[in-house]
Design an enzyme around this catalytic site. Structure first.
Site, PDB file in Angstrom:
ATOM      1  N   GLY A  84       0.752  -1.251   0.000  1.00 50.84           N
ATOM      2  CA  GLY A  84       0.000   0.000   0.000  1.00 50.84           C
ATOM      3  C   GLY A  84       0.776   1.292   0.000  1.00 50.84           C
ATOM      4  O   GLY A  84       0.737   2.060  -0.970  1.00 50.84           O
ATOM      5  N   ASP A 104       2.247  -8.183   2.194  1.00 50.61           N
ATOM      6  CA  ASP A 104       3.288  -9.153   1.846  1.00 50.61           C
ATOM      7  C   ASP A 104       2.660 -10.514   1.552  1.00 50.61           C
ATOM      8  O   ASP A 104       3.070 -11.212   0.627  1.00 50.61           O
ATOM      9  CB  ASP A 104       4.305  -9.300   2.981  1.00 50.61           C
ATOM     10  CG  ASP A 104       5.024  -8.001   3.307  1.00 50.61           C
ATOM     11  OD1 ASP A 104       5.154  -7.142   2.415  1.00 50.61           O
ATOM     12  OD2 ASP A 104       5.453  -7.850   4.465  1.00 50.61           O
TER      13      ASP A 104
END
Length: 137
Positions: free
Chosen positions: A35, A60
């Site tokens: 993000g 992740d």
């Protein structure tokens, strides 16, 4: 190619320098990022970036899932080795998946420059042939 870009907080500026330097190559590919990293890259370069969640909020892991589905071709992950990360198990899992599926992974500027220049030279043809294969047993 689908390229994931990730950077811990203290490494985001370094990643942006890399992306700006090689924007002429990267603009030909689909860029994905966690993000905050993705938003900063898009703002700094004008390149389109698909943003997953922030790393600590599962970004992740989202990239790892894309690796497992055969949807990522390369990961550039500028890790901060000197600062403990609350989501370190997620980072380790992503790195493990890159090894399982033979996805090129770089965690620093020098290695990342080599990978990006290799894209321009077409050095990943064998990766395309085996990209959707199941991992070895």
């Amino acid at each position: 190619m689908n390229i994931a870009l990730v950077a811990h907080d203290k490494k985001k500026d370094d990643l942006i320098v890399l992306i700006k330097t090689y924007a002429h190559i990267l603009k030909k590919h689909q860029l994905f990022a966690t993000g905050t990293t993705g938003k900063r890259i898009a703002e700094a370069t004008g390149l389109p970036v698909h943003c997953f969640r922030s790393g600590p909020l599962g970004g992740d892991q989202e990239i790892g899932a894309a690796v497992a589905r055969g949807e990522m071709d390369m990961i550039i992950f500028f890790r901060d080795p000197l600062t403990a990360q609350p989501h370190e198990p997620d980072v380790s899992a992503l790195m493990r998946l890159c090894d399982v599926y033979s996805i090129p992974l770089s965690t620093n500027m020098g290695g990342s420059e080599i990978l990006i220049r290799s894209i321009e030279q077409g050095d990943f043809e064998s990766l395309k042939l085996s990209h959707n294969d199941e991992p070895p047993a």
